[in-house]
Design a protein around this motif. Structure first.
Motif, PDB file in Angstrom:
ATOM      1  N   LYS A   1      -4.303   1.708  14.055  1.00  0.00           N
ATOM      2  CA  LYS A   1      -3.407   2.837  14.642  1.00  0.00           C
ATOM      3  C   LYS A   1      -2.999   2.478  16.003  1.00  0.00           C
ATOM      4  O   LYS A   1      -1.807   3.013  16.292  1.00  0.00           O
ATOM      5  CB  LYS A   1      -4.341   4.279  15.023  1.00  0.00           C
ATOM      6  CG  LYS A   1      -4.818   4.810  13.927  1.00  0.00           C
ATOM      7  CD  LYS A   1      -5.838   5.840  14.290  1.00  0.00           C
ATOM      8  CE  LYS A   1      -6.409   6.876  12.932  1.00  0.00           C
ATOM      9  NZ  LYS A   1      -7.274   7.669  13.302  1.00  0.00           N
ATOM     10  N   GLU A   2      -3.364   1.386  16.605  1.00  0.00           N
ATOM     11  CA  GLU A   2      -2.846   0.949  17.854  1.00  0.00           C
ATOM     12  C   GLU A   2      -1.591   0.076  17.651  1.00  0.00           C
ATOM     13  O   GLU A   2      -0.773   0.054  18.116  1.00  0.00           O
ATOM     14  CB  GLU A   2      -3.990  -0.081  18.591  1.00  0.00           C
ATOM     15  CG  GLU A   2      -3.144  -0.724  19.938  1.00  0.00           C
ATOM     16  CD  GLU A   2      -2.813   0.353  20.944  1.00  0.00           C
ATOM     17  OE1 GLU A   2      -1.969   0.126  21.714  1.00  0.00           O
ATOM     18  OE2 GLU A   2      -3.177   1.499  21.068  1.00  0.00           O
ATOM     19  N   ALA A   3      -1.690  -0.623  16.508  1.00  0.00           N
ATOM     20  CA  ALA A   3      -0.466  -1.285  16.029  1.00  0.00           C
ATOM     21  C   ALA A   3       0.765  -0.505  15.542  1.00  0.00           C
ATOM     22  O   ALA A   3       1.869  -0.614  15.889  1.00  0.00           O
ATOM     23  CB  ALA A   3      -0.982  -2.302  14.740  1.00  0.00           C
ATOM     24  N   LEU A   4       0.221   0.770  14.860  1.00  0.00           N
ATOM     25  CA  LEU A   4       1.561   1.658  14.697  1.00  0.00           C
ATOM     26  C   LEU A   4       1.928   2.376  15.722  1.00  0.00           C
ATOM     27  O   LEU A   4       3.154   2.780  15.852  1.00  0.00           O
ATOM     28  CB  LEU A   4       0.686   2.617  13.670  1.00  0.00           C
ATOM     29  CG  LEU A   4       0.401   2.320  12.279  1.00  0.00           C
ATOM     30  CD1 LEU A   4      -0.303   3.265  11.354  1.00  0.00           C
ATOM     31  CD2 LEU A   4       1.894   2.100  11.472  1.00  0.00           C
ATOM     32  N   ARG A   5       1.152   2.527  16.992  1.00  0.00           N
ATOM     33  CA  ARG A   5       1.937   3.212  18.158  1.00  0.00           C
ATOM     34  C   ARG A   5       2.584   2.095  19.006  1.00  0.00           C
ATOM     35  O   ARG A   5       3.586   2.506  19.278  1.00  0.00           O
ATOM     36  CB  ARG A   5       0.471   3.461  19.140  1.00  0.00           C
ATOM     37  CG  ARG A   5      -0.143   4.719  18.637  1.00  0.00           C
ATOM     38  CD  ARG A   5      -1.326   4.775  19.936  1.00  0.00           C
ATOM     39  NE  ARG A   5      -2.138   5.895  19.530  1.00  0.00           N
ATOM     40  CZ  ARG A   5      -3.350   5.768  19.264  1.00  0.00           C
ATOM     41  NH1 ARG A   5      -3.904   4.195  18.967  1.00  0.00           N
ATOM     42  NH2 ARG A   5      -4.450   6.717  18.672  1.00  0.00           N
ATOM     43  N   ILE A   6       2.073   0.878  18.847  1.00  0.00           N
ATOM     44  CA  ILE A   6       3.168  -0.167  19.448  1.00  0.00           C
ATOM     45  C   ILE A   6       4.419  -0.246  18.671  1.00  0.00           C
ATOM     46  O   ILE A   6       5.428  -0.482  19.446  1.00  0.00           O
ATOM     47  CB  ILE A   6       2.359  -1.445  19.227  1.00  0.00           C
ATOM     48  CG1 ILE A   6       1.239  -1.449  20.344  1.00  0.00           C
ATOM     49  CG2 ILE A   6       3.506  -2.460  19.704  1.00  0.00           C
ATOM     50  CD1 ILE A   6       0.345  -2.592  20.010  1.00  0.00           C
ATOM     51  N   CYS A   7       4.434   0.091  17.426  1.00  0.00           N
ATOM     52  CA  CYS A   7       5.744  -0.086  16.532  1.00  0.00           C
ATOM     53  C   CYS A   7       6.438   1.319  16.634  1.00  0.00           C
ATOM     54  O   CYS A   7       7.391   1.256  15.758  1.00  0.00           O
ATOM     55  CB  CYS A   7       5.541  -0.769  15.296  1.00  0.00           C
ATOM     56  SG  CYS A   7       4.996  -2.519  15.884  1.00  0.00           S
ATOM     57  N   GLY A   8       6.040   2.409  17.202  1.00  0.00           N
ATOM     58  CA  GLY A   8       6.732   3.697  17.007  1.00  0.00           C
ATOM     59  C   GLY A   8       6.405   4.470  15.944  1.00  0.00           C
ATOM     60  O   GLY A   8       7.291   5.037  15.367  1.00  0.00           O
ATOM     61  N   LEU A   9       5.512   3.839  15.182  1.00  0.00           N
ATOM     62  CA  LEU A   9       5.100   4.469  13.637  1.00  0.00           C
ATOM     63  C   LEU A   9       3.707   5.638  13.758  1.00  0.00           C
ATOM     64  O   LEU A   9       3.528   5.956  12.726  1.00  0.00           O
ATOM     65  CB  LEU A   9       5.153   3.504  12.615  1.00  0.00           C
ATOM     66  CG  LEU A   9       6.361   2.701  12.394  1.00  0.00           C
ATOM     67  CD1 LEU A   9       6.222   1.442  11.524  1.00  0.00           C
ATOM     68  CD2 LEU A   9       7.522   3.600  12.128  1.00  0.00           C
ATOM     69  N   TYR A  10       3.141   5.721  14.712  1.00  0.00           N
ATOM     70  CA  TYR A  10       1.865   6.372  14.849  1.00  0.00           C
ATOM     71  C   TYR A  10       2.178   7.904  14.140  1.00  0.00           C
ATOM     72  O   TYR A  10       1.133   8.081  13.191  1.00  0.00           O
ATOM     73  CB  TYR A  10       1.314   6.401  16.140  1.00  0.00           C
ATOM     74  CG  TYR A  10      -0.145   7.157  16.180  1.00  0.00           C
ATOM     75  CD1 TYR A  10      -1.222   6.539  15.656  1.00  0.00           C
ATOM     76  CD2 TYR A  10      -0.151   8.566  16.666  1.00  0.00           C
ATOM     77  CE1 TYR A  10      -2.300   7.075  15.658  1.00  0.00           C
ATOM     78  CE2 TYR A  10      -1.267   8.998  16.437  1.00  0.00           C
ATOM     79  CZ  TYR A  10      -2.481   8.396  16.027  1.00  0.00           C
ATOM     80  OH  TYR A  10      -3.680   8.913  15.870  1.00  0.00           O
TER      81      TYR A  10
ATOM     82  N   GLN B   1       0.840  -1.171  -0.128  1.00  0.00           N
ATOM     83  CA  GLN B   1      -0.105   0.150   0.032  1.00  0.00           C
ATOM     84  C   GLN B   1       0.965   1.247  -0.130  1.00  0.00           C
ATOM     85  O   GLN B   1       2.206   1.177   0.204  1.00  0.00           O
ATOM     86  CB  GLN B   1      -0.979   0.062   1.259  1.00  0.00           C
ATOM     87  CG  GLN B   1      -1.817  -1.334   1.201  1.00  0.00           C
ATOM     88  CD  GLN B   1      -2.746  -1.477   0.131  1.00  0.00           C
ATOM     89  OE1 GLN B   1      -3.554  -0.548  -0.105  1.00  0.00           O
ATOM     90  NE2 GLN B   1      -2.525  -2.598  -0.493  1.00  0.00           N
ATOM     91  N   GLU B   2       0.149   2.554  -0.352  1.00  0.00           N
ATOM     92  CA  GLU B   2       0.837   3.593  -0.354  1.00  0.00           C
ATOM     93  C   GLU B   2       1.353   4.278   1.061  1.00  0.00           C
ATOM     94  O   GLU B   2       2.369   4.909   1.075  1.00  0.00           O
ATOM     95  CB  GLU B   2       0.089   4.495  -1.463  1.00  0.00           C
ATOM     96  CG  GLU B   2       0.217   4.149  -2.617  1.00  0.00           C
ATOM     97  CD  GLU B   2      -0.761   5.120  -3.573  1.00  0.00           C
ATOM     98  OE1 GLU B   2      -0.810   6.192  -3.078  1.00  0.00           O
ATOM     99  OE2 GLU B   2      -0.652   5.051  -4.791  1.00  0.00           O
ATOM    100  N   THR B   3       0.501   4.439   1.817  1.00  0.00           N
ATOM    101  CA  THR B   3       0.626   5.034   3.308  1.00  0.00           C
ATOM    102  C   THR B   3       0.961   3.933   4.404  1.00  0.00           C
ATOM    103  O   THR B   3       0.346   2.647   4.140  1.00  0.00           O
ATOM    104  CB  THR B   3      -0.423   5.967   3.621  1.00  0.00           C
ATOM    105  OG1 THR B   3      -1.402   5.395   3.935  1.00  0.00           O
ATOM    106  CG2 THR B   3      -0.570   6.750   2.555  1.00  0.00           C
ATOM    107  N   LEU B   4       1.381   4.291   5.442  1.00  0.00           N
ATOM    108  CA  LEU B   4       1.569   3.510   6.671  1.00  0.00           C
ATOM    109  C   LEU B   4       0.346   2.955   7.023  1.00  0.00           C
ATOM    110  O   LEU B   4       0.066   1.809   7.279  1.00  0.00           O
ATOM    111  CB  LEU B   4       2.300   4.003   7.647  1.00  0.00           C
ATOM    112  CG  LEU B   4       3.818   4.205   7.584  1.00  0.00           C
ATOM    113  CD1 LEU B   4       4.368   4.999   6.536  1.00  0.00           C
ATOM    114  CD2 LEU B   4       4.312   4.603   8.913  1.00  0.00           C
ATOM    115  N   LEU B   5      -0.553   3.955   7.385  1.00  0.00           N
ATOM    116  CA  LEU B   5      -1.967   3.340   7.710  1.00  0.00           C
ATOM    117  C   LEU B   5      -2.637   2.494   6.926  1.00  0.00           C
ATOM    118  O   LEU B   5      -3.174   1.544   7.387  1.00  0.00           O
ATOM    119  CB  LEU B   5      -2.833   4.727   7.968  1.00  0.00           C
ATOM    120  CG  LEU B   5      -4.233   4.604   8.826  1.00  0.00           C
ATOM    121  CD1 LEU B   5      -3.834   3.733  10.187  1.00  0.00           C
ATOM    122  CD2 LEU B   5      -4.805   5.732   8.928  1.00  0.00           C
ATOM    123  N   GLU B   6      -2.800   2.713   5.634  1.00  0.00           N
ATOM    124  CA  GLU B   6      -3.265   1.799   4.516  1.00  0.00           C
ATOM    125  C   GLU B   6      -2.815   0.614   4.528  1.00  0.00           C
ATOM    126  O   GLU B   6      -3.184  -0.519   4.388  1.00  0.00           O
ATOM    127  CB  GLU B   6      -3.236   2.466   3.247  1.00  0.00           C
ATOM    128  CG  GLU B   6      -4.112   3.708   2.729  1.00  0.00           C
ATOM    129  CD  GLU B   6      -3.746   4.214   1.635  1.00  0.00           C
ATOM    130  OE1 GLU B   6      -2.882   3.961   0.878  1.00  0.00           O
ATOM    131  OE2 GLU B   6      -4.516   5.251   1.332  1.00  0.00           O
TER     132      GLU B   6
END
Length: 564
Positions: free
Chosen positions: A412-421, A388-393
């Motif tokens: 979003k929670e998974a991105l927070r956990i991995c320091g990418l939110y 995908q094009e963006t991290l959230l996608e």
């Protein structure tokens, strides 16, 4: 010595960012120096390297302030071909490095461009591949190689470069421990024999600084925060403050109460004296090992064998189990069969003999999609997973196709956990290799698997993100998820794994606690594993290496955790 590289009040900002990635860099590197550039993920260290080799601005646009000179040129005003005559580079992402259809062709590329005779090309290629122990794969395609083999071939290729400056961007990222040691020794040999200027961008401080360096330059948040000899920087305790990890033996000496600032501590042999020996002995007596509760098997691998043809078995009668809540390290040299085994477990490949059982039920008739609901697999190379094009996608994609509820919040929670939110709406192409690794892990974690297989999960990660991520992995395991970590990182295996299994040439040769595995010299040699500095410290001080390693684990688990 004359300067060969000079940054003066140099700043750089990518076109898609609001703030500069590099800020007021003032740095001089002398001809013939060997310099380590270190810093946490996103610090700007790779961007600094890309300014040297022409990737910036020829592949990535941005704006400059100040000046950068390499000998008598300003690289951003020349062609990338001209710059390659000054700076030879081994990239962190090996797939972006290869130009030949075979390993031999790739290593021969520089000689071919310089119109070297056919006979001399063959001779040069043989010598280069022999030095990195890759001569037997000369006719293979780069796409057939493991990550570690690709890295070794890249090192062979750079040896043919006529450039006076050799730049290595995370050269240890995909190498097994012993191959990494050999790679660093090879780079040192190149430096000693040729007098070329060597610049290494790495965050694996312990492995890199087993070889001598003139200086270490530490970058954080785009600025140079330290520029000194390794020993002086260790005494200033500056590495941890900037998201980097010191060698484990130095941490152990600190934990044991050794006065680092007023002691000789680098290299390791200098730290050996009676006072330090007594302090480490007392420390080992104070922290006793705690046993873990034994849980039931979640995954059983029963006499698995696998081959692509009938000529060579890549896996031979592999037999082990994974328990609920257990973190299991899968160790071995490049090409030992670690990634192949994980593909068989997930159903990407089909075993030729044996069985795999999940919660006691055979998976023989269970396909990849169905297994994917309970077994999450994160590949070694993030570029092989991102679509995908963006991290959230990217994180939402797997949730969408499985029609899972609360997609947005879970992603979003998974991105927070991995320091990418904070980067959630960024294009994936703007991420570093290490950030891409974290993104692929976030995408799998969002699916809430029962078993998690992570292939080199911490490769390219700085110490802060490494520790944050591994603490999260421990919390996942505490909820009963079984975790297999395919890793070359002996520190990770020692500190975070309950057990380690070791593969060598497709066979299981070890299945024990990591401290026992890493105390077995014969096994480590056979499997290309590398002794940790904790084990070396124990030997130098006349203390059982296993005792030192176990004490270190217990101290980290209880003292550091309880005291923050």
């Amino acid at each position: 010595m004359e300067s060969i590289i000079k940054f003066e009040n140099f700043s750089f900002k990518y076109m898609n960012q609001s703030h500069p990635t590099l800020k007021n860099i003032n740095l001089e590197i002398k001809k013939g120096e060997k310099v380590l550039i270190a810093g946490p993920s996103g610090s700007g260290k790779s961007t600094l390297g890309n300014c040297l080799n022409g990737i910036v601005p020829f592949s990535k646009d941005g704006g400059f302030k100040g000046t950068l000179k390499i000998k008598d040129i300003e690289p951003y005003e020349r062609s990338i071909f001209e710059i390659s005559n000054y700076v030879g580079t081994v990239l962190q992402d090996q797939d972006g490095q290869f130009v030949g259809l075979t390993v031999g062709e790739d290593v021969a590329f520089i000689d071919e461009n310089n119109c070297v005779s056919r006979e001399k090309i063959h001779e040069d290629v043989d010598v280069a591949l022999d030095l990195v122990k890759m001569k037997d794969i000369r006719n293979k395609s780069p796409q057939e190689l493991s990550g570690g083999q690709k890295q070794s071939v890249s090192l062979a290729g750079i040896m043919r470069s006529p450039a006076e400056i050799l730049l290595f961007d995370e050269p240890l990222a995909n190498l097994d421990p012993e191959s990494g040691r050999r790679a660093m020794k090879l780079i040192s040999d190149i430096h000693e024999k040729t007098g070329k200027t060597i610049i290494i961008i790495e965050h694996r401080i312990e492995d890199v600084l087993e070889e001598d360096f003139h200086r270490v330059v530490i970058i954080n948040e785009g600025e140079i925060v330290a520029n000194d000899s390794p020993e002086n920087l260790f005494k200033k305790d500056i590495f941890r403050k900037n998201g980097l990890r010191e060698p484990l033996y130095i941490e152990a000496l600190k934990y044991a109460g050794v006065d680092i600032k007023n002691s000789n501590i680098y290299p390791l042999e200098k730290s050996v004296n009676e006072e330090n020996k007594n302090k480490v002995k007392e420390w080992c007596l104070k922290y006793k090992e705690h046993s873990k509760e034994i849980k039931k098997d979640i995954l059983s691998i029963e006499n698995i064998s696998f081959s692509y043809d009938k000529k060579k078995e890549l896996l031979k009668n592999i037999d082990f189990s994974l328990k609920e809540g257990e973190i299991l390290a899968l160790l071995g040299n490049n090409g030992a069969g670690k990634s192949t085994l994980s593909k068989v477990i997930t159903g990407i490949e089909k075993e030729k003999k044996g069985d795999i059982k999940l919660f006691g039920e055979s998976l023989k008739k269970v396909g990849i999609r169905k297994r994917g609901e309970t077994i999450g697999y994160v590949m070694q190379n993030p570029n092989h997973m991102i679509t995908q094009e963006t991290l959230l996608e990217e994180v939402k994609f797997g949730l969408k196709i499985r029609e899972i509820d609360n997609i947005d919040e879970k992603a979003k929670e998974a991105l927070r956990i991995c320091g990418l939110y904070e980067y959630r709406n960024w294009p994936v192409t703007s991420l570093s290799y290490g950030q891409k690794k974290r993104l692929t892990i976030a995408a799998i974690l969002a699916l809430n698997p029962k078993i998690l297989i992570l292939d080199e999960p911490t490769a390219g990660q700085d110490f802060r993100h490494y520790r944050e991520f591994m603490n999260f992995i421990k919390s996942v395991a505490n909820r009963g998820v079984g975790i297999i970590l395919i890793t070359h990182d002996m520190h990770l295996a020692l500190e975070y794994c309950d057990r380690a299994i070791v593969l060598c040439q497709g066979e299981l040769i070890g299945n024990e606690k990591p401290s026992i595995i890493l105390s077995d010299e014969a096994l480590m040699k056979k499997a290309n594993l590398k002794e940790t500095s904790l084990s070396k410290l124990g030997k130098c001080l006349g203390i059982s290496p296993e005792d030192v390693m176990n004490t270190f684990i217990e101290f980290e688990s209880f003292e550091v955790k309880n005291n923050g």
